[in-house]
Design a protein around this motif. Sequence first.
Motif, PDB file in Angstrom:
ATOM      1  N   ALA A  25       3.268 -15.796  22.257  1.00  0.00           N
ATOM      2  CA  ALA A  25       3.667 -15.758  20.851  1.00  0.00           C
ATOM      3  C   ALA A  25       3.294 -14.416  20.229  1.00  0.00           C
ATOM      4  CB  ALA A  25       2.985 -16.906  20.095  1.00  0.00           C
ATOM      5  N   ILE A  26       2.132 -13.883  20.606  1.00  0.00           N
ATOM      6  CA  ILE A  26       1.720 -12.578  20.079  1.00  0.00           C
ATOM      7  C   ILE A  26       2.677 -11.486  20.559  1.00  0.00           C
ATOM      8  CG2 ILE A  26      -0.089 -10.825  20.133  1.00  0.00           C
ATOM      9  CD1 ILE A  26      -2.133 -13.110  20.373  1.00  0.00           C
ATOM     10  N   VAL A  27       3.031 -11.529  21.837  1.00  0.00           N
ATOM     11  CA  VAL A  27       3.942 -10.512  22.372  1.00  0.00           C
ATOM     12  C   VAL A  27       5.291 -10.567  21.660  1.00  0.00           C
ATOM     13  CG1 VAL A  27       5.291  -9.856  24.402  1.00  0.00           C
ATOM     14  CG2 VAL A  27       2.844 -10.336  24.631  1.00  0.00           C
ATOM     15  N   ALA A  28       5.809 -11.776  21.480  1.00  0.00           N
ATOM     16  CA  ALA A  28       7.110 -11.903  20.815  1.00  0.00           C
ATOM     17  C   ALA A  28       7.047 -11.398  19.385  1.00  0.00           C
ATOM     18  CB  ALA A  28       7.561 -13.368  20.843  1.00  0.00           C
ATOM     19  N   ALA A  29       5.973 -11.760  18.686  1.00  0.00           N
ATOM     20  CA  ALA A  29       5.831 -11.309  17.301  1.00  0.00           C
ATOM     21  C   ALA A  29       5.665  -9.795  17.240  1.00  0.00           C
ATOM     22  CB  ALA A  29       4.627 -11.999  16.658  1.00  0.00           C
ATOM     23  N   ALA A  30       4.902  -9.252  18.180  1.00  0.00           N
ATOM     24  CA  ALA A  30       4.689  -7.804  18.196  1.00  0.00           C
ATOM     25  C   ALA A  30       5.997  -7.058  18.422  1.00  0.00           C
ATOM     26  CB  ALA A  30       3.669  -7.441  19.281  1.00  0.00           C
ATOM     27  N   GLN A  31       6.828  -7.559  19.330  1.00  0.00           N
ATOM     28  CA  GLN A  31       8.128  -6.921  19.557  1.00  0.00           C
ATOM     29  C   GLN A  31       8.948  -6.892  18.282  1.00  0.00           C
ATOM     30  OE1 GLN A  31       9.701  -9.182  22.917  1.00  0.00           O
ATOM     31  NE2 GLN A  31       9.399  -7.405  24.243  1.00  0.00           N
ATOM     32  N   GLU A  32       8.989  -8.017  17.586  1.00  0.00           N
ATOM     33  CA  GLU A  32       9.791  -8.075  16.360  1.00  0.00           C
ATOM     34  C   GLU A  32       9.269  -7.103  15.308  1.00  0.00           C
ATOM     35  OE1 GLU A  32      10.195 -12.066  14.893  1.00  0.00           O
ATOM     36  OE2 GLU A  32      10.457 -12.881  16.912  1.00  0.00           O
ATOM     37  N   VAL A  33       7.970  -7.129  15.090  1.00  0.00           N
ATOM     38  CA  VAL A  33       7.407  -6.309  14.006  1.00  0.00           C
ATOM     39  C   VAL A  33       7.448  -4.818  14.359  1.00  0.00           C
ATOM     40  CG1 VAL A  33       5.368  -5.859  12.601  1.00  0.00           C
ATOM     41  CG2 VAL A  33       5.959  -8.206  13.228  1.00  0.00           C
ATOM     42  N   PHE A  34       7.070  -4.480  15.597  1.00  0.00           N
ATOM     43  CA  PHE A  34       7.140  -3.075  16.000  1.00  0.00           C
ATOM     44  C   PHE A  34       8.590  -2.568  15.967  1.00  0.00           C
ATOM     45  CE2 PHE A  34       2.950  -3.567  18.432  1.00  0.00           C
ATOM     46  CZ  PHE A  34       2.244  -2.782  17.538  1.00  0.00           C
ATOM     47  N   ALA A  35       9.524  -3.403  16.392  1.00  0.00           N
ATOM     48  CA  ALA A  35      10.928  -2.980  16.411  1.00  0.00           C
ATOM     49  C   ALA A  35      11.477  -2.820  15.003  1.00  0.00           C
ATOM     50  CB  ALA A  35      11.774  -3.995  17.188  1.00  0.00           C
ATOM     51  N   ALA A  36      10.930  -3.569  14.063  1.00  0.00           N
ATOM     52  CA  ALA A  36      11.460  -3.534  12.697  1.00  0.00           C
ATOM     53  C   ALA A  36      10.820  -2.439  11.850  1.00  0.00           C
ATOM     54  CB  ALA A  36      11.266  -4.887  12.025  1.00  0.00           C
ATOM     55  N   LYS A  37       9.526  -2.171  12.060  1.00  0.00           N
ATOM     56  CA  LYS A  37       8.838  -1.257  11.158  1.00  0.00           C
ATOM     57  C   LYS A  37       8.278  -0.005  11.821  1.00  0.00           C
ATOM     58  CE  LYS A  37       5.995  -3.958   8.678  1.00  0.00           C
ATOM     59  NZ  LYS A  37       5.489  -4.585   7.438  1.00  0.00           N
ATOM     60  N   GLY A  38       8.249   0.036  13.129  1.00  0.00           N
ATOM     61  CA  GLY A  38       7.660   1.179  13.814  1.00  0.00           C
ATOM     62  C   GLY A  38       6.159   1.011  13.969  1.00  0.00           C
ATOM     63  N   TYR A  39       5.574   1.808  14.850  1.00  0.00           N
ATOM     64  CA  TYR A  39       4.170   1.626  15.195  1.00  0.00           C
ATOM     65  C   TYR A  39       3.232   1.733  13.997  1.00  0.00           C
ATOM     66  CZ  TYR A  39      -0.455   2.402  17.094  1.00  0.00           C
ATOM     67  OH  TYR A  39      -1.788   2.306  17.356  1.00  0.00           O
ATOM     68  N   GLU A  40       3.357   2.781  13.219  1.00  0.00           N
ATOM     69  CA  GLU A  40       2.381   3.017  12.146  1.00  0.00           C
ATOM     70  C   GLU A  40       2.438   1.956  11.057  1.00  0.00           C
ATOM     71  OE1 GLU A  40       4.300   5.619  13.233  1.00  0.00           O
ATOM     72  OE2 GLU A  40       2.770   6.759  14.317  1.00  0.00           O
ATOM     73  N   GLN A  41       3.635   1.598  10.643  1.00  0.00           N
ATOM     74  CA  GLN A  41       3.742   0.661   9.522  1.00  0.00           C
ATOM     75  C   GLN A  41       3.560  -0.790   9.929  1.00  0.00           C
ATOM     76  OE1 GLN A  41       7.112   1.466   6.890  1.00  0.00           O
ATOM     77  NE2 GLN A  41       5.572   2.401   5.578  1.00  0.00           N
ATOM     78  N   ALA A  42       3.656  -1.071  11.191  1.00  0.00           N
ATOM     79  CA  ALA A  42       3.371  -2.431  11.649  1.00  0.00           C
ATOM     80  C   ALA A  42       1.855  -2.625  11.684  1.00  0.00           C
ATOM     81  CB  ALA A  42       3.960  -2.644  13.037  1.00  0.00           C
ATOM     82  N   THR A  43       1.368  -3.694  11.079  1.00  0.00           N
ATOM     83  CA  THR A  43      -0.070  -3.935  11.075  1.00  0.00           C
ATOM     84  C   THR A  43      -0.389  -5.160  11.933  1.00  0.00           C
ATOM     85  OG1 THR A  43      -0.093  -5.433   9.176  1.00  0.00           O
ATOM     86  CG2 THR A  43      -0.175  -3.066   8.720  1.00  0.00           C
ATOM     87  N   VAL A  44      -1.635  -5.193  12.387  1.00  0.00           N
ATOM     88  CA  VAL A  44      -2.079  -6.357  13.156  1.00  0.00           C
ATOM     89  C   VAL A  44      -1.919  -7.627  12.318  1.00  0.00           C
ATOM     90  CG1 VAL A  44      -4.109  -7.426  14.201  1.00  0.00           C
ATOM     91  CG2 VAL A  44      -3.652  -4.994  14.548  1.00  0.00           C
ATOM     92  N   ARG A  45      -2.133  -7.496  11.024  1.00  0.00           N
ATOM     93  CA  ARG A  45      -1.956  -8.647  10.130  1.00  0.00           C
ATOM     94  C   ARG A  45      -0.510  -9.128  10.098  1.00  0.00           C
ATOM     95  NH1 ARG A  45      -6.326  -5.980   8.204  1.00  0.00           N
ATOM     96  NH2 ARG A  45      -7.867  -7.100   6.944  1.00  0.00           N
ATOM     97  N   ASP A  46       0.431  -8.186  10.059  1.00  0.00           N
ATOM     98  CA  ASP A  46       1.853  -8.545  10.106  1.00  0.00           C
ATOM     99  C   ASP A  46       2.157  -9.369  11.357  1.00  0.00           C
ATOM    100  OD1 ASP A  46       2.518  -7.203   7.795  1.00  0.00           O
ATOM    101  OD2 ASP A  46       3.096  -5.357   8.819  1.00  0.00           O
ATOM    102  N   ILE A  47       1.697  -8.847  12.484  1.00  0.00           N
ATOM    103  CA  ILE A  47       2.003  -9.482  13.765  1.00  0.00           C
ATOM    104  C   ILE A  47       1.377 -10.870  13.830  1.00  0.00           C
ATOM    105  CG2 ILE A  47       1.614  -9.306  16.252  1.00  0.00           C
ATOM    106  CD1 ILE A  47       1.713  -6.184  15.803  1.00  0.00           C
TER     107      ILE A  47
END
Lengths: 188, 188
Positions: free
Chosen positions: B16-38
């Motif tokens: 679930a973490i991997v799937a969420a990370a893919q979505e958030v990183f793909a949508a916002k980019g590395y810097e703007q994606a936060t651990v809290r978002d994921i």
Amino acid sequence: MKNAEHQTKSDRTRAAIVAAAQEVFAAKGYEQATVRDIAARAAIDPAMVIRYFGSKDALFARVAVFDLKLPDLKAGDGNRIGETLVRHFLSVWETDANGGFAVLLRSAASNEFAAKKLRDVFAGQVLPALARVGGTARAAERAGLVSSQLLGLALCRYVLKLPPVVAMPRESIIGAVGKTIQRYVTGR
Amino acid sequence: MKNAEHQTKSDRTRAAIVAAAQEVFAAKGYEQATVRDIAARAAIDPAMVIRYFGSKDALFARVAVFDLKLPDLKAGDGNRIGETLVRHFLSVWETDANGGFAVLLRSAASNEFAAKKLRDVFAGQVLPALARVGGTARAAERAGLVSSQLLGLALCRYVLKLPPVVAMPRESIIGAVGKTIQRYVTGR
DNA sequence: GTCTATAATTCGATAGAC
DNA sequence: GTCTATCGAATTATAGAC
């Protein structure tokens, strides 16, 4: 005594901030560039950056402007539109490597404001210039294809620094990519 | 009792973490994606993300992998290599819109790790596949040109969302861009 | 395994002395 | 005009209770 010829100390400070901001934003992108980075590059205090421009956002907006200065494509040889466009595009980048276009391209993928600015450049500069040549039929599609190739070229050569694309001589790129642009513009 | 068929609760949380990370990183980019978002996307606590992957960097590295799965270009019709490549490229993106390629392209302009990963995809997947067709002469240049057009297309259609490029029917893109790729690969 | 609480940084932005 | 000092918010990451 303030006039157009005399540059006050404020003017010089303001210009130094703008120049530093262009360099840092173009090198690191909006998010990773900090007000402290920009101040250090300009050799001033970080508080001055905010004092002169109000916010990091406002400074970015000041720097994220770009004029492609496209030549009149109808004036020249109709069989060399592609070559002309690629040559012009490379010149614009290389004579102003830290200018508005570098700032925009570096930030556009992860910053919606920069992305919108790039779309505005497309709609306000690229599309009108290409609609005047090759007929108006599907002008938007043709301009979109042209942009995809030119933005991809800039991305690979100047941002990602893909080795073979960096190493390619300027004239080789103009030859190879120019043919592609010519076909997109004129439909063969 | 742990085996390959049974998925433990840990496995499900990790997935679930991997799937969420893919979505958030793909949508916002590395810097703007936060651990809290994921964590929020995965409906778990932010501390769990760090516990499972150690750091934001390590999680990004886990997600920023991409296999183009290029077909054997020598097997098919030599006159349709460009068309085949574009069709394959569009399929890969559209069947996995939040996959490794989206993660990489969104972050590569402002994150050196992602940029290096993209260069590795070029050197390890694109270049070898293209070197097998069209002869080995200037294979790197040809592969670089191909990449500039395909990356530019992905940038305009999926990241910048340039309206005419988004609106273009899939088959129109395959026709127009396919001819370009064909010329880059075979040298006409 | 999970979550609460918080440490340790870093950021943009402000207040106020000089 | 310029800088010192600092605020308040947000971040990654950790410690430890349950």
